[in-house]
Design an enzyme around this catalytic site. Structure first.
Site, PDB file in Angstrom:
ATOM      1  N   TRP A 116       0.793  -1.127  -0.159  1.00  0.00           N
ATOM      2  CA  TRP A 116      -0.076   0.077   0.166  1.00  0.00           C
ATOM      3  C   TRP A 116       0.847   1.111   0.156  1.00  0.00           C
ATOM      4  O   TRP A 116       0.657   2.506  -0.574  1.00  0.00           O
ATOM      5  CB  TRP A 116      -0.923  -0.111   1.197  1.00  0.00           C
ATOM      6  CG  TRP A 116      -1.824  -1.260   1.244  1.00  0.00           C
ATOM      7  CD1 TRP A 116      -2.019  -2.411   1.973  1.00  0.00           C
ATOM      8  CD2 TRP A 116      -2.718  -1.582   0.207  1.00  0.00           C
ATOM      9  NE1 TRP A 116      -2.699  -3.115   1.603  1.00  0.00           N
ATOM     10  CE2 TRP A 116      -3.453  -2.975   0.409  1.00  0.00           C
ATOM     11  CE3 TRP A 116      -3.191  -0.933  -1.137  1.00  0.00           C
ATOM     12  CZ2 TRP A 116      -4.281  -3.483  -0.388  1.00  0.00           C
ATOM     13  CZ3 TRP A 116      -4.098  -1.547  -1.954  1.00  0.00           C
ATOM     14  CH2 TRP A 116      -4.744  -2.888  -1.417  1.00  0.00           C
ATOM     15  N   ASP A 191      -1.166   6.803   6.524  1.00  0.00           N
ATOM     16  CA  ASP A 191      -2.270   5.711   6.142  1.00  0.00           C
ATOM     17  C   ASP A 191      -2.561   4.942   7.337  1.00  0.00           C
ATOM     18  O   ASP A 191      -1.680   4.028   7.629  1.00  0.00           O
ATOM     19  CB  ASP A 191      -2.061   5.089   4.761  1.00  0.00           C
ATOM     20  CG  ASP A 191      -2.674   3.969   4.532  1.00  0.00           C
ATOM     21  OD1 ASP A 191      -3.598   3.883   5.340  1.00  0.00           O
ATOM     22  OD2 ASP A 191      -2.711   3.362   3.398  1.00  0.00           O
ATOM     23  N   LYS A 215     -12.211  -2.201   7.673  1.00  0.00           N
ATOM     24  CA  LYS A 215     -11.051  -2.778   8.663  1.00  0.00           C
ATOM     25  C   LYS A 215     -11.659  -2.385  10.077  1.00  0.00           C
ATOM     26  O   LYS A 215     -12.413  -3.328  10.494  1.00  0.00           O
ATOM     27  CB  LYS A 215      -9.822  -2.569   8.325  1.00  0.00           C
ATOM     28  CG  LYS A 215      -9.469  -3.179   7.183  1.00  0.00           C
ATOM     29  CD  LYS A 215      -7.997  -2.411   6.627  1.00  0.00           C
ATOM     30  CE  LYS A 215      -7.707  -2.350   5.333  1.00  0.00           C
ATOM     31  NZ  LYS A 215      -8.058  -3.807   4.511  1.00  0.00           N
TER      32      LYS A 215
HETATM   33  N1  PMP Z   1      -3.928   1.063   2.648  1.00  0.00           N
HETATM   34  C1  PMP Z   1      -3.991   0.077   3.323  1.00  0.00           C
HETATM   35  C2  PMP Z   1      -2.956   0.268   4.509  1.00  0.00           C
HETATM   36  C3  PMP Z   1      -4.929  -0.817   3.151  1.00  0.00           C
HETATM   37  O1  PMP Z   1      -4.750  -2.057   3.879  1.00  0.00           O
HETATM   38  C4  PMP Z   1      -5.693  -0.913   2.062  1.00  0.00           C
HETATM   39  C5  PMP Z   1      -6.574  -1.782   1.643  1.00  0.00           C
HETATM   40  N2  PMP Z   1      -6.576  -3.074   2.167  1.00  0.00           N
HETATM   41  C6  PMP Z   1      -5.485   0.358   1.308  1.00  0.00           C
HETATM   42  C7  PMP Z   1      -4.980   1.223   1.715  1.00  0.00           C
HETATM   43  C8  PMP Z   1      -6.373   0.373  -0.078  1.00  0.00           C
HETATM   44  O2  PMP Z   1      -7.599   0.773   0.270  1.00  0.00           O
HETATM   45  P1  PMP Z   1      -8.997   0.733  -0.693  1.00  0.00           P
HETATM   46  O3  PMP Z   1      -9.147  -0.700  -1.221  1.00  0.00           O
HETATM   47  O4  PMP Z   1     -10.127   1.066   0.222  1.00  0.00           O
HETATM   48  O5  PMP Z   1      -8.641   1.580  -1.379  1.00  0.00           O
END
Ligand code: PMP
Length: 379
Positions: A116, A191, A215
């Site tokens: 991510w 994030d 989450k």
């Molecule tokens: N950042 C983190 C730390 C994540 O775990 C995730 C999704 N697992 C995301 C960003 C991306 O999130 P989204 O699918 O809601 O765009």
């Protein structure tokens, strides 16, 4: 939660619900889901359900006001911060942030600590320079530069901001402290998608914190953004309406029709957290569950955890058996016993047990007994 013995593990009784270890969308509190079931038909005795109320009506005014007030009280968020709900998942924040704050010819510093984080870096490179303050690639992202390792962090001379991921969902690593203070007037962007409100947080060192809902908060798609007001004024280019944080704040997160159900459900989760001891309560609950699982892994010669001990996540526990074949059997046998979604992310394989706020202690205990039983029969 009441449990009953079913083979080596205990499952929640009477609810028909399994222990859900999915990394996201993940387990939500049953009290919240039951409440939502009622409010789908009739919110606040209005005779109209949450999905059917106008986003400009009094009922939604109350939903939004309470969600913001509860977030503020949970994390003692001061008035010089905005609390916003935006759309597009956390992935939209990957580009919305550099679009807003990374000037042409400028640099932002990023911690490359997993997939991510890499996605955020990729998107930032469209708008300006990216300096890697740290890369965990060599350890296959099993380590973070914290504790005795902070000397591995190197910032550029004048970044616009410093971005990091407080919990790396896929690798199972988590920051247990803040990274070193950003240089100059740079601010932290965090994030916090997979560990928001899992423990106390002091928002004051941050410019902007974002977390996708699916989450610890509620449904996918809705994102919580907590941002310092003066940082929002640092926007470096004109943005489309939907991406302009200043406009989002000014219009109380309803410039267009917002994801009203997402905001409602996140608000209900905030209330559940408050009723269950607030963020200190969540920390104690999450430490207890993580200890049950890590202690079991550490006591075994069979499983190998992925993350370095001091960098382990309390939210996502990643580990392997001695072979890919046994990993597959572990996941399949877990599924058949009501321990759902234990497979690791395809990029690292193995197993991952996500134990977000809403996972009861019984879920961690059930997993620990299944770990021991599987080792006994296959080790
Ligand atoms: N950042 C983190 C730390 C994540 O775990 C995730 C999704 N697992 C995301 C960003 C991306 O999130 P989204 O699918 O809601 O765009």
């Amino acid at each position: 939660m009441t449990t009953a013995s079913s083979g080596p593990v205990s499952l929640p009784v009477g609810t028909g619900r399994a222990f859900n270890f999915s990394a996201g969308p993940g387990v939500l509190p049953e009290d919240v889901l039951n409440r939502a079931r009622e409010d789908l038909l009739d919110l606040f005795g209005t005779g109209v359900g949450i999905l059917e109320h106008s986003h400009r009506g009094k009922a939604y005014d109350r939903v939004l006001e309470e969600a913001i007030a509860d977030a503020r009280s949970l994390a003692s968020i001061p008035d010089d911060f905005e609390v916003m709900f935006v759309q597009g998942g956390a992935t939209t924040q990957c580009f919305q942030i550099p679009m807003a704050f990374l000037p042409d010819g400028g640099t932002a510093d990023y911690f490359e600590t997993g997939k991510w984080a890499k996605d955020s870096i990729h998107e930032a490179e469209r708008y300006g320079g990216v300096h890697l303050a740290f890369s965990g690639a060599e350890s296959r992202f099993g380590e973070l530069p914290q504790g005795g390792d902070v000397s591995r962090v190197s910032y550029s001379s004048g970044p616009a901001y410093v971005h990091y991921t407080s919990n790396n969902t896929i690798m199972g690593t988590e920051w247990h402290e803040l990274p070193p203070t950003p240089p100059g007037d740079a601010f932290f962007v965090c994030d916090a998608s997979s560990d928001i409100f899992s423990r106390p947080i002091d928002v004051s060192p941050y410019g902007l914190i974002y977390a996708g809902g699916q989450k610890n908060l509620g449904p996918a798609g809705t994102v919580l953004v907590i941002a310092r007001k003066d940082v929002l004024e640092r926007q470096v280019r004109e943005l489309p309406w939907m991406l302009d944080y200043r406009l989002i704040a000014q219009k109380q997160s309803r410039f267009n029709t917002p994801p009203t159900f997402g905001v409602y459900l996140i608000g209900q989760t905030f209330k559940w957290i408050i009723e269950n001891g607030g963020l200190e309560g969540m920390r104690a609950h999450n430490e207890r569950k993580a200890k049950i699982i890590y202690d079991t892994l550490d006591a075994s010669g069979f499983y190998t955890p992925h993350a370095r001990v001091q960098d382990r996540s309390l939210m996502n526990v990643t580990f392997k058996t001695p072979s890919e074949d046994l990993d597959k059997r572990f996941i399949a046998e877990g599924e058949s016993q009501g321990l759902r979604y234990l497979g690791g992310h395809r990029s690292i394989g193995g197993m991952r047990a996500s134990v977000y706020n809403a996972m009861p202690v019984e879920g961690a205990e059930a997993l620990a007994s299944f770990l021991r039983e599987f080792e006994r029969t296959h080790g």
